[in-house]
Design a protein around this motif. Structure first.
Motif, PDB file in Angstrom:
ATOM      1  N   PRO A  62       0.800  -1.232   0.000  1.00 42.53           N
ATOM      2  CA  PRO A  62       0.000   0.000   0.000  1.00 42.53           C
ATOM      3  C   PRO A  62       0.836   1.288   0.000  1.00 42.53           C
ATOM      4  N   ASN A  63       2.021   1.266   0.589  1.00 40.36           N
ATOM      5  CA  ASN A  63       2.872   2.462   0.582  1.00 40.36           C
ATOM      6  C   ASN A  63       3.381   2.765  -0.825  1.00 40.36           C
ATOM      7  N   ILE A  64       3.607   1.730  -1.619  1.00 34.59           N
ATOM      8  CA  ILE A  64       4.039   1.927  -3.006  1.00 34.59           C
ATOM      9  C   ILE A  64       2.877   2.500  -3.819  1.00 34.59           C
ATOM     10  N   ILE A  65       1.669   2.059  -3.523  1.00 37.33           N
ATOM     11  CA  ILE A  65       0.484   2.622  -4.177  1.00 37.33           C
ATOM     12  C   ILE A  65       0.384   4.112  -3.847  1.00 37.33           C
ATOM     13  N   GLU A  66       0.592   4.462  -2.573  1.00 34.31           N
ATOM     14  CA  GLU A  66       0.537   5.864  -2.157  1.00 34.31           C
ATOM     15  C   GLU A  66       1.598   6.708  -2.840  1.00 34.31           C
ATOM     16  N   LEU A  67       2.718   6.102  -3.204  1.00 37.04           N
ATOM     17  CA  LEU A  67       3.765   6.832  -3.924  1.00 37.04           C
ATOM     18  C   LEU A  67       3.380   7.092  -5.377  1.00 37.04           C
ATOM     19  N   GLY A  68       2.278   6.496  -5.847  1.00 39.86           N
ATOM     20  CA  GLY A  68       1.805   6.768  -7.201  1.00 39.86           C
ATOM     21  C   GLY A  68       1.944   5.627  -8.183  1.00 39.86           C
ATOM     22  N   PHE A  69       2.115   4.400  -7.696  1.00 36.71           N
ATOM     23  CA  PHE A  69       2.295   3.268  -8.599  1.00 36.71           C
ATOM     24  C   PHE A  69       1.140   3.130  -9.588  1.00 36.71           C
ATOM     25  N   ASN A  70      -0.099   3.186  -9.111  1.00 34.57           N
ATOM     26  CA  ASN A  70      -1.239   3.013 -10.019  1.00 34.57           C
ATOM     27  C   ASN A  70      -1.324   4.145 -11.039  1.00 34.57           C
ATOM     28  N   ASP A  71      -0.953   5.362 -10.635  1.00 32.42           N
ATOM     29  CA  ASP A  71      -0.918   6.485 -11.581  1.00 32.42           C
ATOM     30  C   ASP A  71       0.142   6.247 -12.646  1.00 32.42           C
ATOM     31  N   TYR A  72       1.291   5.735 -12.224  1.00 34.26           N
ATOM     32  CA  TYR A  72       2.374   5.391 -13.148  1.00 34.26           C
ATOM     33  C   TYR A  72       1.888   4.372 -14.181  1.00 34.26           C
ATOM     34  N   VAL A  73       1.215   3.327 -13.714  1.00 30.14           N
ATOM     35  CA  VAL A  73       0.699   2.291 -14.608  1.00 30.14           C
ATOM     36  C   VAL A  73      -0.308   2.894 -15.582  1.00 30.14           C
ATOM     37  N   LYS A  74      -1.186   3.719 -15.087  1.00 33.39           N
ATOM     38  CA  LYS A  74      -2.211   4.363 -15.916  1.00 33.39           C
ATOM     39  C   LYS A  74      -1.559   5.237 -17.004  1.00 33.39           C
ATOM     40  N   GLU A  75      -0.536   6.004 -16.630  1.00 30.57           N
ATOM     41  CA  GLU A  75       0.169   6.851 -17.596  1.00 30.57           C
ATOM     42  C   GLU A  75       0.861   6.021 -18.670  1.00 30.57           C
TER      43      GLU A  75
END
Length: 184
Positions: A62-75
């Motif tokens: 979850p901390n990696i998600i908070e760092l923006g992992f899902n946004d990175y994947v989306k981009e």
């Protein structure tokens, strides 16, 4: 690697199609939460896994998600990329030789000058963190893709990504400066 104990090549070969997000469901303490994982299968072109137990969903902490992992994947998906990371395969059919070298230089420069500490050391560190958090050996082994030493660990289909996610949330990662990482 310190948050889930993965091997560097497992993530280096990952495609964006391997990244999935599922609902934690409507039960208990995780109600309404989303769980992102990377399916490590080794079944695609130019992919491999070390052992049969390496075939698994690697839950993203979850901390990696908070760092923006899902946004990175989306981009990356929006940009038409296929791979999770922009890495090139080397002549030995490995995606991460250069990345491993760069990571180890960074570790030597910033973390420790002990030449024995390399990227793979974080995998071992995860196992220590899991034990200190009272995560079961079976859960720790499943998350990291280790084969259990007990034959009884080979029975059953294993717990869901929901259970792995709960296990990851137990880890004490307070030694990581998450604010500095987010700002970076």
């Amino acid at each position: 690697a310190v948050t889930v104990g993965n091997r560097i090549e497992e993530l280096g070969q990952s495609k964006l199609s391997d990244v999935q997000t599922v609902s934690a469901g409507r039960r208990g303490d995780l109600e309404g939460e989303q769980i992102t994982f990377i399916l490590v299968s080794g079944t695609g072109i130019n992919e491999s896994i070390k052992t049969d137990t390496s075939f698994r969903p690697v839950v993203v902490h979850p901390n990696i998600i908070e760092l923006g992992f899902n946004d990175y994947v989306k981009e990356r998906r929006a940009a038409g990329k296929e791979m999770l990371f922009d890495l090139s395969m080397n002549p030995l059919d490995k995606w991460t030789k250069g990345l491993s070298r760069r990571a180890n230089l960074y570790i030597d420069r910033v973390i420790t000058d002990d030449p024995r500490y390399v990227f793979h050391s974080m995998r071992h560190g995860f196992k220590d963190l899991a034990e200190e958090s009272d995560m079961s050996d079976r859960t720790s082994d499943r998350i990291s893709g280790h084969a259990g030493s007990s034959s009884s660990r080979n029975y059953g289909v294993g717990a869901s990504v929901r259970h792995d996610y709960k296990g990851l949330k137990l880890l004490d990662l307070s030694f990581i400066d998450w604010i500095a990482l987010k700002n970076a």
